[in-house]
Design a protein around this motif. Structure first.
Motif, PDB file in Angstrom:
ATOM      1  N   THR A  68      -4.527  -3.727  -2.744  1.00 24.48           N
ATOM      2  CA  THR A  68      -3.510  -2.904  -3.391  1.00 24.48           C
ATOM      3  C   THR A  68      -3.291  -1.608  -2.638  1.00 24.48           C
ATOM      4  OG1 THR A  68      -5.079  -1.734  -4.828  1.00 24.48           O
ATOM      5  CG2 THR A  68      -4.189  -3.819  -5.646  1.00 24.48           C
ATOM      6  N   ALA A  69      -2.096  -1.057  -2.838  1.00 22.95           N
ATOM      7  CA  ALA A  69      -1.785   0.255  -2.282  1.00 22.95           C
ATOM      8  C   ALA A  69      -0.753   0.930  -3.157  1.00 22.95           C
ATOM      9  CB  ALA A  69      -1.270   0.137  -0.851  1.00 22.95           C
ATOM     10  N   VAL A  70      -0.897   2.233  -3.286  1.00 21.41           N
ATOM     11  CA  VAL A  70       0.082   3.089  -3.939  1.00 21.41           C
ATOM     12  C   VAL A  70       0.442   4.181  -2.951  1.00 21.41           C
ATOM     13  CG1 VAL A  70       0.447   4.761  -5.794  1.00 21.41           C
ATOM     14  CG2 VAL A  70      -0.744   2.619  -6.272  1.00 21.41           C
ATOM     15  N   LYS A  71       1.698   4.523  -2.871  1.00 14.23           N
ATOM     16  CA  LYS A  71       2.132   5.552  -1.922  1.00 14.23           C
ATOM     17  C   LYS A  71       1.297   6.822  -2.093  1.00 14.23           C
ATOM     18  CE  LYS A  71       6.136   8.265  -0.455  1.00 14.23           C
ATOM     19  NZ  LYS A  71       5.693   8.245   0.949  1.00 14.23           N
ATOM     20  N   ASP A  72       0.725   7.261  -0.984  1.00  8.94           N
ATOM     21  CA  ASP A  72      -0.114   8.466  -0.919  1.00  8.94           C
ATOM     22  C   ASP A  72      -1.411   8.337  -1.713  1.00  8.94           C
ATOM     23  OD1 ASP A  72       1.847   9.746   0.657  1.00  8.94           O
ATOM     24  OD2 ASP A  72       2.907  10.426  -1.139  1.00  8.94           O
ATOM     25  N   GLY A  73      -1.779   7.092  -2.060  1.00  9.91           N
ATOM     26  CA  GLY A  73      -3.005   6.894  -2.831  1.00  9.91           C
ATOM     27  C   GLY A  73      -4.032   6.029  -2.138  1.00  9.91           C
ATOM     28  N   GLY A  74      -3.785   5.662  -0.885  1.00 12.63           N
ATOM     29  CA  GLY A  74      -4.734   4.841  -0.154  1.00 12.63           C
ATOM     30  C   GLY A  74      -4.559   3.360  -0.407  1.00 12.63           C
ATOM     31  N   ALA A  75      -5.286   2.560   0.360  1.00 19.36           N
ATOM     32  CA  ALA A  75      -5.293   1.102   0.236  1.00 19.36           C
ATOM     33  C   ALA A  75      -6.687   0.662  -0.179  1.00 19.36           C
ATOM     34  CB  ALA A  75      -4.895   0.446   1.554  1.00 19.36           C
ATOM     35  N   TRP A  76      -6.740  -0.305  -1.096  1.00 19.31           N
ATOM     36  CA  TRP A  76      -8.017  -0.633  -1.715  1.00 19.31           C
ATOM     37  C   TRP A  76      -8.168  -2.136  -1.943  1.00 19.31           C
ATOM     38  CZ3 TRP A  76     -11.339   3.450  -2.893  1.00 19.31           C
ATOM     39  CH2 TRP A  76     -10.771   4.735  -2.812  1.00 19.31           C
ATOM     40  N   SER A  77      -9.427  -2.566  -2.031  1.00 22.02           N
ATOM     41  CA  SER A  77      -9.754  -3.926  -2.467  1.00 22.02           C
ATOM     42  C   SER A  77     -11.128  -3.913  -3.114  1.00 22.02           C
ATOM     43  CB  SER A  77      -9.745  -4.911  -1.292  1.00 22.02           C
ATOM     44  OG  SER A  77     -10.062  -6.212  -1.753  1.00 22.02           O
ATOM     45  N   GLU A  78     -11.165  -4.356  -4.353  1.00 18.74           N
ATOM     46  CA  GLU A  78     -12.431  -4.455  -5.091  1.00 18.74           C
ATOM     47  C   GLU A  78     -13.224  -3.145  -5.036  1.00 18.74           C
ATOM     48  OE1 GLU A  78     -12.416  -7.362  -6.576  1.00 18.74           O
ATOM     49  OE2 GLU A  78     -10.732  -8.036  -5.341  1.00 18.74           O
ATOM     50  N   GLY A  79     -12.530  -2.024  -5.149  1.00 22.50           N
ATOM     51  CA  GLY A  79     -13.184  -0.731  -5.169  1.00 22.50           C
ATOM     52  C   GLY A  79     -13.512  -0.143  -3.815  1.00 22.50           C
ATOM     53  N   THR A  80     -13.197  -0.852  -2.752  1.00 23.94           N
ATOM     54  CA  THR A  80     -13.473  -0.376  -1.391  1.00 23.94           C
ATOM     55  C   THR A  80     -12.180   0.066  -0.717  1.00 23.94           C
ATOM     56  OG1 THR A  80     -15.372  -1.862  -1.155  1.00 23.94           O
ATOM     57  CG2 THR A  80     -14.384  -0.999   0.871  1.00 23.94           C
ATOM     58  N   ARG A  81     -12.206   1.251  -0.123  1.00 16.28           N
ATOM     59  CA  ARG A  81     -11.008   1.737   0.565  1.00 16.28           C
ATOM     60  C   ARG A  81     -10.880   1.072   1.923  1.00 16.28           C
ATOM     61  NH1 ARG A  81      -8.542   7.761   0.122  1.00 16.28           N
ATOM     62  NH2 ARG A  81      -6.534   7.276   1.119  1.00 16.28           N
ATOM     63  N   LEU A  82      -9.660   0.723   2.288  1.00 20.28           N
ATOM     64  CA  LEU A  82      -9.399   0.020   3.540  1.00 20.28           C
ATOM     65  C   LEU A  82      -9.025   1.002   4.643  1.00 20.28           C
ATOM     66  CD1 LEU A  82      -7.220  -2.954   2.219  1.00 20.28           C
ATOM     67  CD2 LEU A  82      -9.703  -2.640   2.121  1.00 20.28           C
ATOM     68  N   HIS A  83      -9.411   0.656   5.874  1.00 24.53           N
ATOM     69  CA  HIS A  83      -9.090   1.464   7.035  1.00 24.53           C
ATOM     70  C   HIS A  83      -8.743   0.550   8.206  1.00 24.53           C
ATOM     71  CE1 HIS A  83     -10.603   5.171   5.187  1.00 24.53           C
ATOM     72  NE2 HIS A  83     -11.595   4.441   4.722  1.00 24.53           N
ATOM     73  N   VAL A  84      -7.703   0.895   8.928  1.00 22.44           N
ATOM     74  CA  VAL A  84      -7.372   0.137  10.129  1.00 22.44           C
ATOM     75  C   VAL A  84      -8.456   0.376  11.180  1.00 22.44           C
ATOM     76  CG1 VAL A  84      -4.888   0.172   9.710  1.00 22.44           C
ATOM     77  CG2 VAL A  84      -5.949   2.033  11.019  1.00 22.44           C
ATOM     78  N   SER A  85      -8.442  -0.430  12.215  1.00 26.50           N
ATOM     79  CA  SER A  85      -9.466  -0.336  13.248  1.00 26.50           C
ATOM     80  C   SER A  85      -9.300   0.919  14.094  1.00 26.50           C
ATOM     81  CB  SER A  85      -9.422  -1.565  14.163  1.00 26.50           C
ATOM     82  OG  SER A  85      -8.354  -1.445  15.094  1.00 26.50           O
TER      83      SER A  85
END
Length: 266
Positions: A132-149
């Motif tokens: 999931t993602a919300v504008k200006d709220g980060g990207a997440w999955s199962e409580g973990t924030r996602l980061h590109v490489s």
């Protein structure tokens, strides 16, 4: 329009519920493996009752929870949108994978409010993982924030792609791009579901991704997830407006810039 429509987190909750409803249906329904039950919409483009029923489930939930909104997607009206709140829906991204039992297909739902891409949900159906993602709220999955490489050397980068399987007229141009990139990277992968390819960019599994022809509902949710994970998403001309039919280029900032330059030469 009611207050809840204006709250991105409320829209996210609605989208997650709709995606999960469709995902449950897809998993619980017997897969139509016999091509006699597939409908050919166009060249190498199939649809089944599973796609259309999943679309109806998603649409019904979105319209029930947010009656003022409109829903657009591949199995729905593809017309341009002028409504305040528009949902861009692909109820089964990776239909060909699904039909063959290849475990890479997803439900993709995005919300565009007054022209702003504000919510994205991608459900990996077989792995039961929601991104999931919300504008200006980060990207997440199962409580973990996602980061590109953080890979910045193209020679060590792994790049995702999508073949122009519906548009053979683009094949010659694509093959020229492929030939250049395969020589200058550590590899190219093609899984066959653009929404999940973009999720792999957001997770850092892929350092970049490109495809020459996609629809808004193919990329909207995944594009927001990549952006909120710190990545960059444009079309091949460098425009950040990807909520339209056309090309897409995504990646971390370094690889995106390099990839865009290479693609512009072909």
């Amino acid at each position: 329009m009611g207050r809840k429509v204006l709250e991105y987190q409320d829209l996210l909750t609605v989208a997650v519920e709709a995606a999960q409803r469709a995902g449950d249906f897809i998993r619980e329904t017997e897969r139509p493996s016999d091509p006699a039950f597939w409908t050919r919409k166009g060249f190498n483009d199939f649809v089944t009752d599973v796609d259309t029923t999943a679309e109806r489930l998603v649409t019904a939930h979105l319209k029930e929870r947010v009656p003022e909104s409109q829903v657009r997607g591949e199995e729905l009206s593809p017309d341009d949108n002028t409504d305040d709140l528009v949902w861009l829906v692909d109820p089964l991204d990776g239909t060909t994978n699904y039909l063959h039992g290849y475990p890479a297909y997803a439900v993709s739902i995005a919300a565009v409010y007054h022209g702003v891409l504000c919510v994205g949900v991608v459900l990996d159906v077989t792995r039961r993982l929601t991104y999931t993602a919300v504008k200006d709220g980060g990207a997440w999955s199962e409580g973990t924030r996602l980061h590109v490489s953080s890979v910045n050397d193209p020679s060590t980068a792994l790049i995702g792609t999508g073949f122009p399987f519906k548009t053979p007229a683009l094949l010659e141009r694509y093959m020229e791009q492929f030939a250049v990139l395969i020589r200058e990277t550590s590899g190219i992968r093609r899984a066959g579901a653009a929404a999940l390819d973009l999720i792999d960019v957001a997770l850092g599994r892929l350092d970049g991704f490109w495809e020459l022809e996609l629809a808004p509902w193919d990329v909207a949710a995944g594009a927001l997830v990549v952006r909120e994970a710190g990545g960059v998403v444009t079309n091949a001309d460098g425009s950040h407006d990807v909520i339209k039919h056309g090309s897409i280029v995504a990646g971390n900032a370094q690889i995106h810039g390099w990839l865009l330059e290479k693609l512009r030469q072909r």
